[in-house]
Motif scaffolding. Structure first.
Motif, mmCIF file in Angstrom:
data_model
loop_
_atom_site.group_PDB
_atom_site.id
_atom_site.type_symbol
_atom_site.label_atom_id
_atom_site.label_comp_id
_atom_site.label_asym_id
_atom_site.label_seq_id
_atom_site.Cartn_x
_atom_site.Cartn_y
_atom_site.Cartn_z
ATOM 1 N N ASN A 86 -9.539 2.500 -17.585
ATOM 2 C CA ASN A 86 -9.749 3.845 -17.068
ATOM 3 C C ASN A 86 -9.512 4.824 -18.209
ATOM 4 O O ASN A 86 -8.640 4.605 -19.057
ATOM 5 C CB ASN A 86 -8.796 4.161 -15.912
ATOM 6 C CG ASN A 86 -9.150 5.461 -15.212
ATOM 7 O OD1 ASN A 86 -10.202 5.560 -14.588
ATOM 8 N ND2 ASN A 86 -8.284 6.450 -15.309
ATOM 9 N N GLY A 136 0.799 -1.205 0.000
ATOM 10 C CA GLY A 136 0.000 0.000 0.000
ATOM 11 C C GLY A 136 0.837 1.261 0.000
ATOM 12 O O GLY A 136 2.021 1.256 -0.288
ATOM 13 N N GLU A 182 6.721 1.550 -6.932
ATOM 14 C CA GLU A 182 5.753 1.502 -5.835
ATOM 15 C C GLU A 182 6.239 2.242 -4.585
ATOM 16 O O GLU A 182 5.462 2.507 -3.682
ATOM 17 C CB GLU A 182 5.422 0.054 -5.482
ATOM 18 C CG GLU A 182 6.627 -0.745 -5.019
ATOM 19 C CD GLU A 182 6.290 -2.211 -4.863
ATOM 20 O OE1 GLU A 182 7.179 -2.954 -4.424
ATOM 21 O OE2 GLU A 182 5.159 -2.601 -5.171
ATOM 22 N N GLU A 233 -6.420 8.245 -4.024
ATOM 23 C CA GLU A 233 -5.627 7.573 -2.993
ATOM 24 C C GLU A 233 -4.273 8.253 -2.831
ATOM 25 O O GLU A 233 -3.803 8.478 -1.711
ATOM 26 C CB GLU A 233 -5.451 6.096 -3.356
ATOM 27 C CG GLU A 233 -4.669 5.294 -2.325
ATOM 28 C CD GLU A 233 -4.402 3.863 -2.753
ATOM 29 O OE1 GLU A 233 -4.079 3.043 -1.888
ATOM 30 O OE2 GLU A 233 -4.500 3.582 -3.968
ATOM 31 N N SER A 283 -1.512 2.536 -11.021
ATOM 32 C CA SER A 283 -2.945 2.823 -10.935
ATOM 33 C C SER A 283 -3.765 1.749 -11.635
ATOM 34 O O SER A 283 -4.966 1.611 -11.371
ATOM 35 C CB SER A 283 -3.243 4.197 -11.546
ATOM 36 O OG SER A 283 -2.846 4.248 -12.906
ATOM 37 N N THR A 304 -4.496 10.021 -8.691
ATOM 38 C CA THR A 304 -5.599 9.259 -8.110
ATOM 39 C C THR A 304 -5.934 9.845 -6.743
ATOM 40 O O THR A 304 -5.095 10.476 -6.101
ATOM 41 C CB THR A 304 -5.245 7.769 -7.936
ATOM 42 O OG1 THR A 304 -4.210 7.636 -6.948
ATOM 43 C CG2 THR A 304 -4.769 7.150 -9.251
ATOM 44 N N SER A 329 -5.556 -0.627 -9.044
ATOM 45 C CA SER A 329 -6.778 -0.157 -8.400
ATOM 46 C C SER A 329 -7.927 -0.049 -9.392
ATOM 47 O O SER A 329 -9.083 -0.302 -9.045
ATOM 48 C CB SER A 329 -6.534 1.189 -7.718
ATOM 49 O OG SER A 329 -6.118 2.172 -8.648
ATOM 50 N N HIS A 330 -7.629 0.284 -10.635
ATOM 51 C CA HIS A 330 -8.693 0.401 -11.622
ATOM 52 C C HIS A 330 -9.227 -0.966 -12.028
ATOM 53 O O HIS A 330 -10.432 -1.110 -12.287
ATOM 54 C CB HIS A 330 -8.197 1.185 -12.838
ATOM 55 C CG HIS A 330 -7.943 2.626 -12.528
ATOM 56 N ND1 HIS A 330 -6.974 3.373 -13.160
ATOM 57 C CD2 HIS A 330 -8.521 3.460 -11.618
ATOM 58 C CE1 HIS A 330 -6.983 4.608 -12.672
ATOM 59 N NE2 HIS A 330 -7.901 4.684 -11.732
ATOM 60 N N GLU A 334 -9.237 -3.485 -9.930
ATOM 61 C CA GLU A 334 -10.006 -3.887 -8.743
ATOM 62 C C GLU A 334 -11.389 -3.249 -8.765
ATOM 63 O O GLU A 334 -12.382 -3.874 -8.384
ATOM 64 C CB GLU A 334 -9.240 -3.489 -7.480
ATOM 65 C CG GLU A 334 -7.997 -4.347 -7.247
ATOM 66 C CD GLU A 334 -7.133 -3.839 -6.109
ATOM 67 O OE1 GLU A 334 -7.324 -2.662 -5.699
ATOM 68 O OE2 GLU A 334 -6.272 -4.597 -5.632
ATOM 69 N N ARG A 335 -11.463 -2.014 -9.233
ATOM 70 C CA ARG A 335 -12.772 -1.360 -9.388
ATOM 71 C C ARG A 335 -13.621 -2.104 -10.421
ATOM 72 O O ARG A 335 -14.824 -2.320 -10.218
ATOM 73 C CB ARG A 335 -12.560 0.087 -9.810
ATOM 74 C CG ARG A 335 -13.840 0.894 -9.979
ATOM 75 C CD ARG A 335 -13.504 2.293 -10.483
ATOM 76 N NE ARG A 335 -12.899 2.250 -11.819
ATOM 77 C CZ ARG A 335 -12.315 3.310 -12.395
ATOM 78 N NH1 ARG A 335 -12.222 4.468 -11.746
ATOM 79 N NH2 ARG A 335 -11.810 3.201 -13.609
#
Length: 477
Positions: A247, A18, A107, A130, A176, A128, A179-180, A182-183
């Motif tokens: 995205n 994270g 990362e 986040e 990114s 983003t 996360s996209h 995962e969305r």
């Protein structure tokens, strides 16, 4: 002129989980003094320092920042050296601000900025929410970015992102794209569809590495920013950039700390002076990569057949000399594509491309390497073991890095690698790590061949290990 100073942070034993800036200090335990000085926590305005130095954190990859023949190159390098010139033109100070580059895995960039380990993160970073919770972004220097699905030409076409349902997609960690996707998976589950299987690549692999591996047919699908995917697809015929995306409307910008408004304002002013086309032009990209030697697919049907035939010899030698047998396969594939009849212009022969003089050396002492596959593989493995045990057995060298040095020495010779390690130590780099450290010295002093060689062997090993189940069943012997 910019100080093209590359201070690389090397490999980590684990992946940062994270975006947690408080975990960053543990990553720099007992660093080299020069590295410690560069990465000390500072949250002041860099343009107001007694010696104005802007620490730019970059990701060492094949597009944004790299060193070739002693010269830093890449999109973000061009942009940040332009920013340095922009600052110099606007100051009456006899010592204008300097830009210093610090390379680290992608990362780690945002957490390192948030913690004060650097001043600007420059690596084609997508804005983003986040990330904005931790840092501030400059005005975007590229807008309307589409995160495109990229597939191998023989993989099933993807018309919309939902067509990825139930498929496996390999992604660079920390991007990114993760996360996209995962969305997207949340949407698929809500519709009663099977989610996408997200496979995070080894931390040493960047998006460009995954594009190469998709081109080679190692992986079927990945995701990349459209401008990056488009220029790579023009050079790598195995890539197909789909209209489907995970995205759209993304914006790329530089990251700074929230308490550095002056630096952010300077970046915003700089963005207004530049045209978007100067940031990611195809001509600039081709100038860097037209002569690049691309990765090949180590798991295609023809190769699987060769692996099946040679597997008994590979496994026996691997067991005898303490290797993973797929490590030997990866080296053999890089050397000869597992071709028993291969002969190099330097007289190296067979699957492992062993020179007759090397085979006759007392440290190897294997006969018939030109006629016998088993002897050739045994000679190669015995020589590799000699390199490992004689030159790279120090306890401060991790097992993974020991393999990297051994492979580098197999290509370039142990004496040369020993000199490169000594040079790395003199430059403040870690002589006990290849990636991010000794490899940079190698690229400057002896060219790209050995750097590409070690990188390819590692990519082949990752591909072989991840697809081991597709290889021929073990031959009884």
């Amino acid at each position: 002129m910019a100080i093209g100073c590359l201070v690389a942070c090397g490999e980590s034993e684990g992946r940062l989980s994270g975006l947690q800036p408080e975990s960053i200090p543990a990553l720099w335990d007992d660093p080299d003094p020069r590295l410690a000085r560069m990465l000390q926590v500072r949250k002041d305005e860099p343009l107001e320092r007694d010696v104005p130095m802007v620490r730019v954190l970059v990701s060492y990859d094949l597009s944004n920042y790299f060193v070739d023949k002693g010269r830093p190159r890449g999109f973000e390098y061009e942009l940040m050296t332009g920013f340095e010139a922009f600052l110099a033109e606007r100051t009456a100070d006899p010592v204008p601000p300097r830009v210093v580059f610090v390379a680290m895995p992608f990362e780690r960039l945002i957490p390192a900025i948030a913690n004060g380990r650097g001043d600007i993160a420059a690596a084609g970073i997508t804005i983003t929410s986040e990330r904005e919770a931790l840092i501030s972004f400059s005005s975007p220097y590229r807008r309307g970015v589409r995160e495109a699905v990229v597939r191998h030409r023989d993989a099933d076409p993807i018309t919309t992102a939902w067509d990825l349902a139930g498929r496996k997609v390999h992604l660079a960690s920390g991007t990114s794209y993760v996360s996209h996707l995962e969305r997207l998976n949340d949407e698929l589950r809500a519709a009663g569809l099977e989610p996408v299987t997200i496979e995070l690549a080894d931390p040493s692999l960047q998006t460009e590495d995954l594009l190469e591996m998709v081109h080679a047919g190692v992986y079927a699908y990945t995701v990349a920013d459209d401008h990056l995917a488009d220029v790579w697809s023009e050079l790598l015929e195995g890539l197909v950039v789909e209209s489907a995306s995970v995205n759209e409307g993304g914006e790329l910008a530089w990251a700074v700390r929230k308490d550095n408004p002056q630096l952010r304002a300077a970046l915003d002013a700089y963005v207004r002076t530049r045209r978007e086309g100067t940031f990611a032009g195809n001509l600039l990209f081709r100038r860097y990569y037209e002569t690049t030697r691309w990765i090949r697919n180590p798991v295609n049907p023809a190769t699987r057949g060769r692996i099946a035939r040679l597997r008994p010899y590979l496994e026996r030698s691997a067991e005898e000399y303490g290797f993973d047998w797929l490590e030997l396969v990866a080296i053999a594939f890089q050397e000869s594509r597992l071709d028993s009849t291969a002969v190099s212009r330097h007289g190296a022969v067979g699957v492992m491309q062993v020179k007759l003089a090397t085979a006759a050396d007392p440290n190897v002492d294997v006969r018939d390497v030109a006629q016998d596959d088993e002897a050739n593989i045994r000679a190669g493995a015995r020589y590799l073991a000699f390199l490992r045990d004689h030159y790279f057995s120090a306890p401060e060298i991790s097992p993974a890095t020991r393999f990297d040095f051994m492979v580098a020495a197999y290509n370039a010779g142990p004496a040369r690698i020993r000199r490169l390690r000594a040079a790395a130590a003199r430059e403040g780099l870690d002589p006990n790590r290849w990636f991010g450290n000794v490899e940079h010295v190698a690229r400057r002093r002896i060219g790209r061949e050995t750097v590409v060689y070690v990188g390819n062997v590692n990519k082949y090993y990752v591909a072989l290990r991840s697809m081991e189940a597709q290889l021929e069943p073990r031959t009884e012997h």
